[in-house]
Design a protein around this motif. Structure first.
Motif, PDB file in Angstrom:
ATOM      1  N   UNK A 388       0.830  -1.207   0.000  1.00 24.05           N
ATOM      2  CA  UNK A 388       0.000   0.000   0.000  1.00 24.05           C
ATOM      3  C   UNK A 388       0.866   1.260   0.000  1.00 24.05           C
ATOM      4  N   UNK A 391       2.045   1.771  -3.456  1.00 22.17           N
ATOM      5  CA  UNK A 391       0.950   2.162  -4.349  1.00 22.17           C
ATOM      6  C   UNK A 391       0.494   3.581  -4.048  1.00 22.17           C
ATOM      7  N   UNK A 392       0.527   3.958  -2.778  1.00 21.44           N
ATOM      8  CA  UNK A 392       0.133   5.321  -2.412  1.00 21.44           C
ATOM      9  C   UNK A 392       1.117   6.339  -2.975  1.00 21.44           C
ATOM     10  N   UNK A 394       2.152   5.958  -6.032  1.00 20.50           N
ATOM     11  CA  UNK A 394       1.882   5.988  -7.458  1.00 20.50           C
ATOM     12  C   UNK A 394       2.273   4.747  -8.231  1.00 20.50           C
TER      13      UNK A 394
ATOM     14  N   UNK B  45      -6.114   7.272   5.561  1.00 24.39           N
ATOM     15  CA  UNK B  45      -5.964   6.027   4.788  1.00 24.39           C
ATOM     16  C   UNK B  45      -7.099   5.860   3.781  1.00 24.39           C
ATOM     17  N   UNK B  48      -6.501   7.982   0.849  1.00 29.00           N
ATOM     18  CA  UNK B  48      -5.403   7.475   0.010  1.00 29.00           C
ATOM     19  C   UNK B  48      -5.742   6.125  -0.637  1.00 29.00           C
ATOM     20  N   UNK B  49      -6.730   5.411  -0.083  1.00 25.59           N
ATOM     21  CA  UNK B  49      -7.193   4.201  -0.763  1.00 25.59           C
ATOM     22  C   UNK B  49      -6.745   2.884  -0.168  1.00 25.59           C
ATOM     23  N   UNK B  50      -6.467   2.851   1.130  1.00 25.45           N
ATOM     24  CA  UNK B  50      -6.060   1.584   1.731  1.00 25.45           C
ATOM     25  C   UNK B  50      -7.225   0.602   1.709  1.00 25.45           C
ATOM     26  N   UNK B  51      -6.918  -0.649   1.361  1.00 26.78           N
ATOM     27  CA  UNK B  51      -7.992  -1.604   1.062  1.00 26.78           C
ATOM     28  C   UNK B  51      -8.697  -2.185   2.283  1.00 26.78           C
ATOM     29  N   UNK B  71      -8.075   3.167  -7.746  1.00 18.72           N
ATOM     30  CA  UNK B  71      -7.008   2.426  -7.073  1.00 18.72           C
ATOM     31  C   UNK B  71      -6.075   3.426  -6.376  1.00 18.72           C
ATOM     32  N   UNK B  72      -5.363   2.984  -5.347  1.00 18.97           N
ATOM     33  CA  UNK B  72      -4.459   3.905  -4.629  1.00 18.97           C
ATOM     34  C   UNK B  72      -3.459   4.605  -5.554  1.00 18.97           C
ATOM     35  N   UNK B  73      -2.914   3.848  -6.531  1.00 16.07           N
ATOM     36  CA  UNK B  73      -1.913   4.459  -7.403  1.00 16.07           C
ATOM     37  C   UNK B  73      -2.553   5.472  -8.350  1.00 16.07           C
ATOM     38  N   UNK B  76      -2.931   8.572  -6.379  1.00 15.78           N
ATOM     39  CA  UNK B  76      -1.641   9.269  -6.267  1.00 15.78           C
ATOM     40  C   UNK B  76      -1.369  10.052  -7.547  1.00 15.78           C
ATOM     41  N   UNK B  81      -1.556  12.789  -1.892  1.00 17.75           N
ATOM     42  CA  UNK B  81      -0.319  12.343  -1.239  1.00 17.75           C
ATOM     43  C   UNK B  81      -0.551  12.244   0.254  1.00 17.75           C
ATOM     44  N   UNK B  82      -0.172  11.094   0.820  1.00 14.82           N
ATOM     45  CA  UNK B  82      -0.281  10.911   2.267  1.00 14.82           C
ATOM     46  C   UNK B  82       1.107  10.763   2.866  1.00 14.82           C
TER      47      UNK B  82
END
Ligand code: ATP
Ligand code: MG
Lengths: 437, 249
Positions: A388, A391-392, A394, B45, B48-51, B71-73, B76, B81-82
């Protein structure tokens, strides 16, 4: 108790018939070959009730023993010449094609000063002084090793003279050709004299999808104060059954490092036997296997601390996708008088596929009291929190996984000191990871 | 502009966010304060998209785009941005390699070309210098063996490099000494821009002396229970959260 004679499998029968049919044309003394054949005949192919082969039941998985490969024709050799070798240009290379040493594809005249290279068959046939050392480092009660001892057709003997320091690696290519499954039994002996230092890099090359069967033995015997880096790359020949033995016998004050990378063959078994014959030597055995589909890779090693004050390190990394199986069996033996032994063994696996399997069996057999020995094994998925985090920032999921896996395998790969060789190996790992994206 | 509407989130059957709503305008610095366990990190979170989190209701829109469907990416690449409260260590991946992979992945997702290595190095070096991060740290594995404060500064460096549209700083001040706090705050202030917004999560009013917020929001029991200007932080510093705990319950 009644004697039970196990039923011979088709492959066993074929192997047993092979030796009498070809023995007249095998080079060297007949007697040791006959003894090895008899040992194989008694044991048969290893199966899961043979402790050292617990997770690789060769008797069950080897349906047919392929016929012996024919010596390559001029046309075949011409084709091999046009193919790019993985370590091409990195150092003088010797080629063994379909079981035969090929001087025409070898840099025999480009061998550096202090290095003597001769064909194994010739050396055995003529009773060359070095031939007496064949079989000295690879000694074990093992049916696959016995088969090689009985049937080896050819290979190379290399001698590195005392004090020789080689800058560039010596490359030995094991090349397989043809579209019909054939067997090859080959052997390489490296004799490293006192104070010499070198890198020996083997590659195993072959056509993908052909069920070639290889049984190779590499023996390394060193004098005192020798430094040897050994690399084995098995990245080609998708259909192959690859059985290999590395036997190492070290003098005093030596350093021996090995790294083996497996990505391609369907079934590999790499067995390593190390014996410390002199004090204050260090061994570092490492490997990476990246497997998918139904591939199976087994590394089984035995490090025998027969003398005091030696150090051994093992680090093995498996990345298992699909239904692949990884096996790591490591045994460190510390003999009663081998005090001050320092041994550490680690095997780590990442399971990417839901049906992938890792079998870990580390063992310590310690008969001395003043030693430091440890082993560990881990097996699991990639860390979700780390994924994660990447992925966070990018990175798409497959890229993030690839980066983590590259780092995972990289930890073992970085033991390869020769930068040019390491670059090629990194490229193989990257290509495997990219193919997953 | 980031808009969160009526967000309900649970994890493992435990309800954490209970109808949270919040708007952060372009160029705005919004501070979030609130007692331990009120759901601040959970909120960051989820943005930012944590599952691991289950979103039961509500929406999160960044410039009208529904982040919850991404999706998290992809988030981003869209500019979220976290800066993590606890940055993770990545053994075996050199910081420089990681930074380059992240930047190029985002550029690729946005249809931009890769940055050349010299351009990239120049950017990283300049950013590191501003944050007093020694160059040799960039060669080490990301965050491995970094001190708590070094990890936090590394998060700010990543933020500066990735030039996000919406920055969340989750307790970036905790673990920083007084000098490092000023350096990090300067780093953040240098990024302030009419088109960039910040969500600054902190327990301490002191950070807000350096990063002066436009708005302050109090979170309790998974909701924003009070919003005000920067003076609200001073009031909290003096009185604590007693009033809000009862109010939210
Ligand atoms: N994975 C999880 N499983 C169960 N409960 C969780 C999980 N993650 C968070 N929680 C719970 O959710 C609540 C909110 O946690 P969160 O980390 O969002 O709080 P916080 O406001 O950031 O607190 P702090 O100020 O201490 O950082 C806490 O009670 C926490 O225990
Ligand atoms: Mg928190």
């Amino acid at each position: 108790m009644a004697q039970v004679t196990p039923m011979r499998t088709a492959a066993e029968t074929q192997l047993l018939d092979l030796f009498p049919a070809v023995k007249a044309r095998l080079p060297g003394a007949a007697e040791p070959r006959q003894q090895a054949y008899d040992a194989f005949a008694k044991a048969g192919l290893p199966h899961r009730r043979v402790e050292a082969w617990k997770y690789t039941d060769l008797r069950a998985s080897l349906r047919e023993a392929a016929p012996l490969a024919d010596a390559p024709s001029a046309a075949v050799l011409g084709e091999v010449r046009t193919k790019a070798a993985p370590f091409a240009g990195l150092g003088p290379a010797l080629a063994i094609v379909d079981g035969m040493f090929e001087p025409s594809l070898s840099d025999l005249h480009g061998m550096p000063a202090g290095v003597q290279a001769v064909g194994l068959a010739g050396a055995l046939g003529t009773g060359h002084a070095l031939a007496a050392q064949v079989g000295q480092a690879a000694q074990a009660d093992d049916a696959v090793l016995a088969l090689n001892a009985a049937l080896m057709t050819d290979g190379v003997i290399l001698r590195v003279a005392a004090g020789t320091q080689l800058e560039r690696p010596l490359v030995v290519r094991f090349v397989r050709t043809g579209s019909q499954a054939r067997a090859a039994f080959t052997r390489v002996l490296l004799v490293v004299e006192e104070g010499a230092s070198l890198t020996l890099a083997e590659t195993h090359e072959g056509p993908a999808g052909v069920g070639h069967q290889d049984n190779t033995v590499v023996e390394v015997i060193t004098g005192d104060k020798a430094t040897v880096q050994h690399v084995r790359l098995n990245a080609d020949g998708g259909g192959a059954v690859d059985l290999s033995t590395l036997g190492v016998k070290l003098g005093a004050d030596c350093a021996f490092t090995s790294f083996a990378l497996v990505t391609a063959p369907a079934l590999t078994r790499h067995q390593i036997f190390v014996t410390f014959a002199g004090e204050n030597s260090r061994v570092s055995l490492n490997g990476g296997a990246l497997l998918k589909g139904r591939q199976h890779a087994d590394t089984t090693l035995v490090v025998n601390h027969a003398v005091p004050h030696c150090e051994s390190r093992e680090l093995y990394k498996h990345v298992l996708d699909g239904e692949a199986t990884g096996v790591f069996q490591g045994k460190i033996i510390v003999e009663p008088h081998a005090q001050k032994t320092d041994g550490q063994m680690m095997s780590q696996a990442v399971l990417l596929g839901d049906n992938a399997t890792m079998n870990n069996k580390p063992e310590l057999e310690i008969f001395a009291d003043d030693v430091v020995c440890a082993h560990g094994a881990t097996c699991g998925q990639l860390d979700d929190d780390l994924l994660f985090y990447l992925r966070a920032r990018g990175l798409p999921k497959p890229d993030a996984e690839a980066l983590m896996l590259q780092a995972f395998v990289g930890e073992a790969l970085e033991k390869v000191e020769d930068e040019s060789i390491r670059d090629v190996l990194e490229g193989v790992v990257e290509a495997w990871l990219r193919a997953r994206l | 502009m980031l808009e969160i509407r009526n967000l309900h989130v649970q994890i493992e059957d435990k309800k954490i966010l209970n109808g949270l709503s919040l708007t952060v305008n372009d160029g705005e610095v919004a501070a979030i304060m609130g007692p331990n366990g009120s759901g601040k990190s959970t909120l960051s979170y989820v943005i930012a998209g944590k599952e691991d989190y289950e979103v039961l209701d509500g929406e999160i829109l960044l410039d009208g785009q529904n982040l919850l469907e991404m999706e998290p990416d992809a988030r981003a690449a869209a500019g979220v941005f976290l800066a993590f409260q606890y940055p993770l260590e990545i053994p075996g991946v050199a910081t420089m390699t990681f930074l380059k992979a992240a930047l190029n992945a985002q550029r690729k997702a946005r249809g931009e070309g890769e940055l050349s290595t010299p351009e990239f190095m120049k950017k990283v070096r300049a950013g590191a210098e501003r944050l007093h991060i020694p160059q040799d740290m960039l060669k080490r594995a990301l965050n491995v063996g970094f001190s708590g404060g070094e990890k936090k500064r590394m998060e700010i460096l990543q933020m500066a490099l990735l030039e996000p549209r919406f920055c969340i700083l989750d307790e970036t001040d905790s673990g920083l000494d007084i000098d490092a706090l000023k350096i990090a705050a300067d780093g953040v202030n240098a990024l302030r821009d009419p088109k960039r917004s910040f969500l600054v999560i902190t327990h301490y009013q002191r950070l807000l002396n350096y990063i002066v917020p436009d708005t302050v929001h109090v979170m309790a029991n998974g909701r924003v229970v009070k919003s005000g200007g920067k003076e609200l932080a001073l009031e909290l510093e003096a009185n604590g959260y007693a009033d809000y705990r009862s109010q939210a319950a």
